[in-house]
Design an enzyme around this catalytic site. Sequence first.
Site, PDB file in Angstrom:
ATOM      1  N   LYS A 211       1.560  -0.033 -10.398  1.00  0.00           N
ATOM      2  CA  LYS A 211       2.683  -0.528  -9.609  1.00  0.00           C
ATOM      3  C   LYS A 211       3.051  -1.909 -10.108  1.00  0.00           C
ATOM      4  CE  LYS A 211       3.959  -2.218  -5.015  1.00  0.00           C
ATOM      5  NZ  LYS A 211       3.539  -2.488  -3.633  1.00  0.00           N
ATOM      6  N   GLU A 261       5.650 -11.257   6.117  1.00  0.00           N
ATOM      7  CA  GLU A 261       4.370 -10.942   5.487  1.00  0.00           C
ATOM      8  C   GLU A 261       3.389 -12.108   5.505  1.00  0.00           C
ATOM      9  OE1 GLU A 261       2.611  -8.892   1.419  1.00  0.00           O
ATOM     10  OE2 GLU A 261       4.758  -8.920   1.821  1.00  0.00           O
ATOM     11  N   GLU A 305       2.471   3.600  -2.528  1.00  0.00           N
ATOM     12  CA  GLU A 305       2.724   2.190  -2.804  1.00  0.00           C
ATOM     13  C   GLU A 305       1.960   1.304  -1.824  1.00  0.00           C
ATOM     14  OE1 GLU A 305       6.458  -0.970  -2.532  1.00  0.00           O
ATOM     15  OE2 GLU A 305       6.876   1.182  -2.578  1.00  0.00           O
ATOM     16  N   ALA A 367       1.622  -6.117  -3.253  1.00  0.00           N
ATOM     17  CA  ALA A 367       2.896  -6.056  -2.541  1.00  0.00           C
ATOM     18  C   ALA A 367       3.952  -6.925  -3.197  1.00  0.00           C
ATOM     19  CB  ALA A 367       2.702  -6.484  -1.081  1.00  0.00           C
ATOM     20  N   GLU A 440      17.528  -0.824  -1.672  1.00  0.00           N
ATOM     21  CA  GLU A 440      16.509  -1.498  -0.868  1.00  0.00           C
ATOM     22  C   GLU A 440      16.616  -3.011  -1.013  1.00  0.00           C
ATOM     23  OE1 GLU A 440      11.704  -2.111  -1.090  1.00  0.00           O
ATOM     24  OE2 GLU A 440      12.445  -0.042  -1.215  1.00  0.00           O
TER      25      GLU A 440
END
Length: 458
Positions: A211, A261, A305, A367, A440
Amino acid sequence: MPEQYKESMRLVSVSLPAPGLDALDFVRQAQGQARFYWNDHDPITFAGAGIATEIFAWGDNRYEAIQAQARELFAGAMVSHGDEPLAVPRLFGGFAFRDDFVPDKTWSNFHPAHFVLPHYQLLQHGREAWLTINAQIPLDEDPAEIIPDLQAALQAKYHALLSSPATGSPSTGSGGGGGEAHQLNYPMSEAQWTTMIEAARAEIGASAFQKVVLARVAEINFGEDVNVDGALTYLNLHYPECYRFLFEPRPHHAFYGATPELLVKVTNTAVTTMGMAGSTRRGATPAEDRALTLDLLNSAKDRHEHQLVVDAIERRLTPLTTSLDMPRYPQIYTLSNIHHLHTPIQGTLTNPQGVLPLVETLHPTPALGGTPRQPAMRFIQEHEPVSRGWYAAPVGWLDHTLDGLFAVAIRSAVAQNNRVWAYAGAGIVADSEPAKEWAETAVKFRPMLNAVGLFNGQ
């Protein structure tokens, strides 16, 4: 500040109750000075104005260097917080996304690691407020002789704040730019984005990494200075579930945002963090909203993910903790414009050393960077055309015990005079689709574009 001068100084911090003061008004009244703001989406808000001292660091040992300087600053400090233990001196600041970051252009006043101890701090805790003054005095002076002078200065500052109306944008929450926007520009086209995503998917297919998180930029130019106060007011009203922050080390050079976050919070032996990855837009109706959250929970791509992030955090924290608790399945974290997959994580540290060692351990999580970390970071450096600066990096505070809280600076923007750069990113895995990832990031741009008055609604 020369080292021998720093070593000959002692920090004295004095706090007094300050009924009637408001943190946002305090920040607005500090226009033209260094300014700082932090709201933890609970009834605690910190704000700062002016500079008592600031510390910097560069290179791959920047976390250790800031830790050492903070420990030196707070060693031997005399802290008089009255009856409010939260009214203590705090360093506000953060780190660039990369340790080899070189300040330039919009980021010219932001260093790879940069923290400020404000001259004045305000703690707003529910309906109560406390005002703090931080000062450094020569080591050979008796703090007891200085404290009455500091208390007098604090009282004078308090009365001046009460009697002076706040300047800047009123608390309407309508957003604030700098007059009419004369240019909104996305330096990366959708075709360039698609090429970058396909290159990432090719490397994932070749097992270079699993990722990578890729970002793009929106540039907004105004006819006059950006109204950062109006933007902060807007974010406070529309994103109460987020960590809202402002770091303005020099007037008209401000980094601000509203991020959902948490990177890490450390209090004594307790450590708290989260996994957050995988997202979808909000629905136009309650029924559509519910359907979108169910689709997110059942999305193999988003769950994969998300699990990469959770697994990486678990691997990094397990050697440092005696216990680590997290739910087996992700939850939904809902904001006004987006849903996220979210896994809260709590643990007990084996050998607590404050918050900064945990910041170094966790940043960047998958992330915001990718996994494995190093090949993903290499890909970001080689393919993203614009420096991230402090975007997606740790921003927050640490107190005189070296405990503290840092969030991941997403949903953020940097303003320099009449220009704003806003950032948005998306996690790319093997089955990512460039068009969907582009959409997104468009959703993720909206908070910062709305905050400067470019659009109405969410």
